[in-house]
Design an enzyme around this catalytic site. Structure first.
Site, PDB file in Angstrom:
ATOM      1  N   LEU A  10     -61.266 -61.203  35.855  1.00 54.34           N
ATOM      2  CA  LEU A  10     -62.741 -60.675  35.880  1.00 54.34           C
ATOM      3  C   LEU A  10     -63.386 -61.165  37.395  1.00 54.34           C
ATOM      4  CD1 LEU A  10     -64.044 -61.216  32.185  1.00 54.34           C
ATOM      5  CD2 LEU A  10     -63.652 -59.099  33.445  1.00 54.34           C
ATOM      6  N   GLY A  14     -61.243 -57.190  39.463  1.00 55.27           N
ATOM      7  CA  GLY A  14     -61.066 -56.813  38.093  1.00 55.27           C
ATOM      8  C   GLY A  14     -62.362 -56.493  37.492  1.00 55.27           C
ATOM      9  N   VAL A  72     -55.284 -60.657  38.379  1.00 57.14           N
ATOM     10  CA  VAL A  72     -55.394 -62.085  38.605  1.00 57.14           C
ATOM     11  C   VAL A  72     -54.559 -62.207  39.900  1.00 57.14           C
ATOM     12  CG1 VAL A  72     -55.320 -62.522  36.306  1.00 57.14           C
ATOM     13  CG2 VAL A  72     -53.209 -62.406  37.456  1.00 57.14           C
ATOM     14  N   SER A 126     -56.232 -50.318  46.292  1.00 49.29           N
ATOM     15  CA  SER A 126     -56.767 -50.606  47.641  1.00 49.29           C
ATOM     16  C   SER A 126     -58.336 -49.866  47.815  1.00 49.29           C
ATOM     17  CB  SER A 126     -56.030 -49.735  48.720  1.00 49.29           C
ATOM     18  OG  SER A 126     -56.520 -49.961  50.067  1.00 49.29           O
ATOM     19  N   LYS A 179     -48.524 -50.703  49.057  1.00 51.89           N
ATOM     20  CA  LYS A 179     -49.621 -51.375  49.214  1.00 51.89           C
ATOM     21  C   LYS A 179     -49.594 -52.485  50.306  1.00 51.89           C
ATOM     22  CE  LYS A 179     -53.966 -52.909  48.568  1.00 51.89           C
ATOM     23  NZ  LYS A 179     -54.068 -54.145  49.504  1.00 51.89           N
ATOM     24  N   HIS A 182     -49.493 -50.728  53.424  1.00 52.16           N
ATOM     25  CA  HIS A 182     -50.949 -50.295  53.810  1.00 52.16           C
ATOM     26  C   HIS A 182     -51.657 -51.504  54.528  1.00 52.16           C
ATOM     27  CE1 HIS A 182     -55.114 -50.650  52.596  1.00 52.16           C
ATOM     28  NE2 HIS A 182     -55.502 -49.356  53.004  1.00 52.16           N
ATOM     29  N   ASN A 183     -51.465 -52.545  54.040  1.00 56.66           N
ATOM     30  CA  ASN A 183     -52.240 -53.828  54.560  1.00 56.66           C
ATOM     31  C   ASN A 183     -51.649 -54.005  55.969  1.00 56.66           C
ATOM     32  OD1 ASN A 183     -53.142 -53.853  51.948  1.00 56.66           O
ATOM     33  ND2 ASN A 183     -53.536 -56.134  52.132  1.00 56.66           N
ATOM     34  N   GLU A 186     -53.347 -51.738  58.080  1.00 50.91           N
ATOM     35  CA  GLU A 186     -54.619 -52.239  58.152  1.00 50.91           C
ATOM     36  C   GLU A 186     -54.884 -53.379  59.166  1.00 50.91           C
ATOM     37  OE1 GLU A 186     -56.350 -53.368  54.074  1.00 50.91           O
ATOM     38  OE2 GLU A 186     -56.650 -55.424  55.107  1.00 50.91           O
ATOM     39  N   TYR A 187     -53.964 -54.248  59.329  1.00 50.72           N
ATOM     40  CA  TYR A 187     -54.101 -55.569  60.202  1.00 50.72           C
ATOM     41  C   TYR A 187     -54.024 -54.775  61.522  1.00 50.72           C
ATOM     42  CZ  TYR A 187     -53.127 -59.416  57.061  1.00 50.72           C
ATOM     43  OH  TYR A 187     -53.206 -60.312  55.971  1.00 50.72           O
ATOM     44  N   ARG A 281     -54.303 -62.979  64.740  1.00 51.89           N
ATOM     45  CA  ARG A 281     -54.983 -63.755  63.776  1.00 51.89           C
ATOM     46  C   ARG A 281     -54.675 -65.295  63.767  1.00 51.89           C
ATOM     47  NH1 ARG A 281     -56.575 -60.639  58.253  1.00 51.89           N
ATOM     48  NH2 ARG A 281     -56.651 -58.475  59.074  1.00 51.89           N
ATOM     49  N   ARG A 427     -23.889 -60.671  75.865  1.00 49.89           N
ATOM     50  CA  ARG A 427     -23.380 -61.130  74.576  1.00 49.89           C
ATOM     51  C   ARG A 427     -21.820 -61.017  74.612  1.00 49.89           C
ATOM     52  NH1 ARG A 427     -23.668 -58.259  70.195  1.00 49.89           N
ATOM     53  NH2 ARG A 427     -24.133 -59.876  68.800  1.00 49.89           N
TER      54      ARG A 427
HETATM   55  C1  6PG Z   1     -57.612 -53.356  50.368  1.00 50.49           C
HETATM   56  C2  6PG Z   1     -57.353 -54.711  50.947  1.00 50.49           C
HETATM   57  C3  6PG Z   1     -57.356 -55.903  50.173  1.00 50.49           C
HETATM   58  C4  6PG Z   1     -56.927 -56.990  51.134  1.00 50.49           C
HETATM   59  C5  6PG Z   1     -58.093 -58.110  51.415  1.00 50.49           C
HETATM   60  C6  6PG Z   1     -57.658 -59.111  52.177  1.00 50.49           C
HETATM   61  O1  6PG Z   1     -56.436 -52.649  50.443  1.00 50.49           O
HETATM   62  O2  6PG Z   1     -58.615 -53.170  49.426  1.00 50.49           O
HETATM   63  O3  6PG Z   1     -56.267 -54.532  51.828  1.00 50.49           O
HETATM   64  O4  6PG Z   1     -56.261 -55.765  49.213  1.00 50.49           O
HETATM   65  O5  6PG Z   1     -56.203 -57.784  50.596  1.00 50.49           O
HETATM   66  O6  6PG Z   1     -59.186 -57.300  51.804  1.00 50.49           O
HETATM   67  O7  6PG Z   1     -56.688 -58.877  53.022  1.00 50.49           O
HETATM   68  P1  6PG Z   1     -56.363 -59.961  54.256  1.00 50.49           P
HETATM   69  O8  6PG Z   1     -56.824 -61.314  53.670  1.00 50.49           O
HETATM   70  O9  6PG Z   1     -54.933 -59.928  54.244  1.00 50.49           O
HETATM   71  O10 6PG Z   1     -56.907 -59.468  55.498  1.00 50.49           O
END
Ligand code: 6PG
Length: 449
Positions: A10, A14, A72, A126, A179, A182-183, A186-187, A281, A427
């Protein structure tokens, strides 16, 4: 539609995905050790929210076939909850892991549950808090086919674009793999945007002007959720001060980018824009380096040029991520449809943008990865723009790790002037690892003496 669902977890995600499910007519039966937390959260539900602070009673009270959603923390916490549930759930139950689990953990958890005749679904969710509440992008991996009422429930709670942003993929870890990628993308997009922000700051633009630059990207077919929120972030004030100027230049992460890079190394896929974003980062946390403030610069570059450079880097980052998914699909014989992945990301998720539509069109017309002529021609046209930007940043010592990585990745891929003949020669010189001559496929050693 599902009539009810068991929920463990939760936290922010969640609670909000439970509210979304509840709004869609699903009875929520929630377990938590804390009766107080259960009662506090129950107050937020208009419809049925039935709390349990005893795990056995929670499982027993679920109607067969029992479906439990885990929200969780990934890793050991998820594994421990699954092990506790196995002894209680009995056969034919379903456990859905909606956390940010690593895909290999989901494959392992799926195999463990299969041995206990329990269905496992690894579901990437996401869209952050707002997405969970109002419409996430759901990336679902399952070995068995998804039961109809569950499928319809997931369709109902998912974000909507041209279609529901719900992807169903073969394999218990595949949803979490997609996923994870995807992240990674995102980075890279976040860092590309941040580098553009830095350049504009160095060009003496105010936060308001920089905000307007990002807001205007939609006119240049270059907008995205991340670009839109960046424009809003740069407008936010605290009294007379801009909040952005009050925030330390130190970026944290929960590891999803790192896992993407580790996986790319295991699969031998080059994703330099994503790797450079993660490095940036990490480097932002290096406090031992004495940082000197960079003076503002006196350069002339148009917003269009900057915008085309940002678009270039976004496309490169996306292509790298999609190539990683393609390699995984080939290595696991999953036949993942890139078109389906792009549709899955069209709404709800953090990297949602119109760029995905352009890519979807391209991938609909091509099945082999590097026959993406329109995409590469498009990048070719934008290369002059990013080249100009990098000339300025290089001349003025402005760090642009992802913009540079994207530029070099594209040049490496599209240039025949590749110096790797010398690498192979070196090489063979010291390790006798053989070379192939341009007019032959035979592996031979050269007598270098
Ligand atoms: C999403 C985001 C999410 C992500 C957090 C922390 O798709 O909603 O990608 O799942 O994990 O926002 O991301 P970082 O701590 O890895 O930057």
């Amino acid at each position: 539609m599902l009539k009810e669902i068991g929920l463990i977890g939760l936290g922010v995600m969640g609670k909000n995905i439970a509210l979304n499910l509840s709004d869609n007519g699903v009875i929520i039966k929630a377990f938590n050790n804390s009766e107080k937390k259960l009662n506090d959260i129950k107050k937020e539900f208009k419809n049925d929210f039935i709390p349990f602070d005893n795990l056995e009673q929670f499982v027993e009270n679920l109607e067969n076939p029992k479906t439990i959603l885990l929200m969780v923390p990934s890793g050991q916490a998820t594994k421990e909850v699954i092990e506790k549930l196995v002894s209680l759930l009995g056969e034919d139950g379903t456990i859905i892991d909606g956390g940010n689990s690593f895909y290999l953990d989901s494959i392992e958890n799926g195999e463990y549950l299969k041995k206990n005749s329990i269905n496992f679904i690894g579901m990437g969710v996401s869209g952050g808090e707002d997405g969970a509440r109002n419409g996430p992008a759901l990336m679902v991996g399952s070995e068995a086919s998804i039961e109809t009422s569950l499928f319809n429930t997931l369709k109902n709670i998912a974000a909507k674009a041209e279609v529901e942003c719900l992807g169903i993929y073969q394999g218990p870890g595949t949803g979490h793999f997609i996923k994870m990628v995807h992240n990674g993308i995102e980075y890279a997009e976040m860092q590309s945007i941040a580098e553009m922000y830095l350049i504009l700051k160095k060009l003496n633009k105010t936060n308001k002007e920089i905000s307007n630059f990002f807001a205007s990207q939609s006119e240049n077919n270059n907008s995205s959720y991340l670009i839109e929120i960046t424009s809003k972030i740069l407008q936010k004030k605290d009294g007379d001060e801009f909040v952005i100027d009050q925030i330390k230049p130190i970026a944290q992460n929960k590891g999803t980018g790192r896992l993407t890079i580790q996986t790319s190394l295991d699969l031998d896929v080059s994703i330099p824009s994503i790797s450079a974003a993660y490095d940036a980062r990490l480097q932002s946390n290096n406090q031992y380096i004495t940082k000197t403030s960079m003076e503002s610069i006196d350069e002339n570059i148009s917003d269009k040029n900057l915008s085309d450079a940002l678009y270039f880097s976004r496309v490169c980052s996306m292509i790298q991520g999609l190539e990683l998914i393609t390699k995984f699909s080939e290595s696991e014989n999953h036949e993942i449809s890139i078109v389906e992945v792009l549709e899955n990301w069209r709404g709800g998720c953090i990297i949602r943008s119109d760029l995905l539509l352009d890519l979807k069109k391209e991938f609909s017309e091509n099945n082999s990865f590097y026959s993406l002529d329109n995409i590469f021609n498009n990048l070719q046209q934008n290369r002059a723009a990013i080249s100009k930007v990098l000339q300025i940043t290089t001349k003025n010592n402005i760090p642009t790790p992802v913009l540079s990585a994207s530029f070099n990745w594209f040049n490496n891929l599209t240039s025949v002037d590749n110096p790797s003949n010398l690498i192979q020669a070196q090489r063979d010189f010291f390790g006798r690892h053989k070379v192939q001559k341009v007019d032959s496929s035979a592996d031979i050693n050269i007598d270098w003496d």
